[in-house]
Design an enzyme around this catalytic site. Structure first.
Site, PDB file in Angstrom:
ATOM      1  N   CYS A   2     -61.108  91.001  47.576  1.00 17.36           N
ATOM      2  CA  CYS A   2     -62.231  90.070  47.670  1.00 17.36           C
ATOM      3  C   CYS A   2     -62.219  89.469  49.063  1.00 17.36           C
ATOM      4  CB  CYS A   2     -62.135  88.978  46.611  1.00 17.36           C
ATOM      5  SG  CYS A   2     -63.520  87.811  46.665  1.00 17.36           S
ATOM      6  N   GLU A 121     -68.614  93.968  47.688  1.00 20.20           N
ATOM      7  CA  GLU A 121     -67.662  95.037  47.962  1.00 20.20           C
ATOM      8  C   GLU A 121     -68.418  96.146  48.674  1.00 20.20           C
ATOM      9  OE1 GLU A 121     -64.628  95.704  48.892  1.00 20.20           O
ATOM     10  OE2 GLU A 121     -64.076  94.560  47.097  1.00 20.20           O
TER      11      GLU A 121
END
Length: 258
Positions: A2, A121
Site C-alpha cells: 500500500c 495499486e
C-alpha cells in the site's frame, strides 16, 4: 503493498462510522481534508483505543476510549535518530512485524485502524502500468490495519512527540493477486474491537489475510494515470476509465517507489 490511498471523509464522519469520538483537536498535526491521493509522510486520520489519562498522566485501566487522531504516514521507531527514516517504513508485513525491531512493540501495544475510501495499486502491462482503485462496493470505509509509534528528538528539541503510523500488509487474496502480490490487511467490523484492544498483546489470529467473503465485496476499478503524480488530489482520480494505454503526457514514472 500500500503506497497510495484515498481518504475523503471528515474526522467527524469517521468518528461516527467507527463508533469513536473526534479527538483530532488533541493532535499536534492538523486534521487533513479530503484527499484522493494520500501519500507517505502526509498526515492521516487513524482510529485508536486507549485507556484515558487524568491530568497527572495516570491511566484509568478500568475503561477505554476509542478516538480519531491525526498521525503522519511512515512509522518512525522511538529509537530512531532521525524522523526521515519514516518515509521508508510505510508498510509493516503481517508475517514479520512481530519480529522486526521497528514494528514489534507497536504491534503488541499500539495498533490502529486507518480508514480509507480505497487504495491504489498498479499492474504492469508491458511498458505501461495500469492503475487500479480498490474500494468497497457499499461505500463504507475500508479499515486498514495499522500500527503507530511515538518519537521524540534525541536532543529533546521537540515539545510534542511525533506520532507516526504504518499500514500492515498481507498476501493478496483472490482477484487482488492479478494486480499485486500484496494488499493492506483489512479488518472486518466484527474484529475492530479485538484489533484495537490496548490490553491484547497477541493478535496473531487477526494477522491472517482477509477472508474471501470480505474481498468479494471490493470493486477493482481501472483509473486514470493522473494518480501517478502525488500533486494530483481531485475526485477525478477515482473515476473509472477504460483500461487503455495512457497518453504520452501521462506515461510517467511513479512519484514514489511503489
Amino acid at each position: 503493498m500500500c503506497g497510495r490511498y484515498a481518504s475523503t471523509k471528515s474526522a467527524a464522519d469517521i468518528a461516527t462510522e467507527f463508533h469513536a469520538v473526534d479527538a483530532t483537536a488533541r493532535s499536534a498535526l492538523a486534521a487533513p481534508g479530503a484527499d484522493y491521493n494520500v501519500a507517505p509522510t502526509k498526515p492521516v486520520l487513524a482510529v485508536v483505543q486507549r485507556h484515558p489519562r487524568d491530568e497527572d498522566g495516570t491511566a484509568d485501566t478500568g475503561r477505554t476510549e476509542r478516538s480519531v487522531r491525526v498521525m503522519r504516514w511512515g512509522l518512525v521507531p522511538s529509537w530512531a535518530k532521525d524522523p526521515s527514516v519514516g518515509s521508508r517504513m510505510i508498510n509493516a508485513r503481517a508475517e514479520t512485524a512481530a519480529d522486526k525491531p521497528a514494528f514489534r512493540k507497536a504491534l503488541a501495544r499500539r495498533r490502529c485502524l486507518l480508514p480509507a475510501d480505497g487504495w491504489y495499486e498498479w499492474r504492469r502491462d508491458g511498458r505501461t502500468k495500469q492503475p487500479y482503485f480498490i474500494t468497497g462496493a457499499d461505500g463504507a470505509s475500508l479499515a486498514m490495519a495499522g500500527v503507530w509509534e511515538f518519537w521524540r528528538a534525541p536532543d529533546g528539541g521537540e515539545d510534542e512527540p511525533l506520532i507516526t503510523t504504518a499500514v500492515v500488509t498481507t498476501d493478496a487474496v483472490g482477484p487482488m493477486r492479478d494486480i499485486h502480490d500484496r494488499m493492506p490487511l483489512l479488518i472486518a467490523p466484527d474484529d475492530w474491537a479485538a484489533w484495537l484492544d490496548p490490553d491484547a498483546d497477541q493478535v496473531s489470529e487477526l494477522l491472517r489475510p482477509p477472508s474471501a467473503e470480505l474481498v468479494a465485496g471490493l470493486e477493482l476499478r481501472t483509473v486514470s494515470a493522473l494518480v501517478n503524480n502525488v500533486r494530483n488530489e481531485g475526485p477525478e482520480l477515482v473515476e473509472r476509465v477504460d483500461p487503455v494505454t495512457a497518453p504520452d503526457e501521462h506515461r510517467q514514472t511513479l512519484a514514489l517507489d511503489l
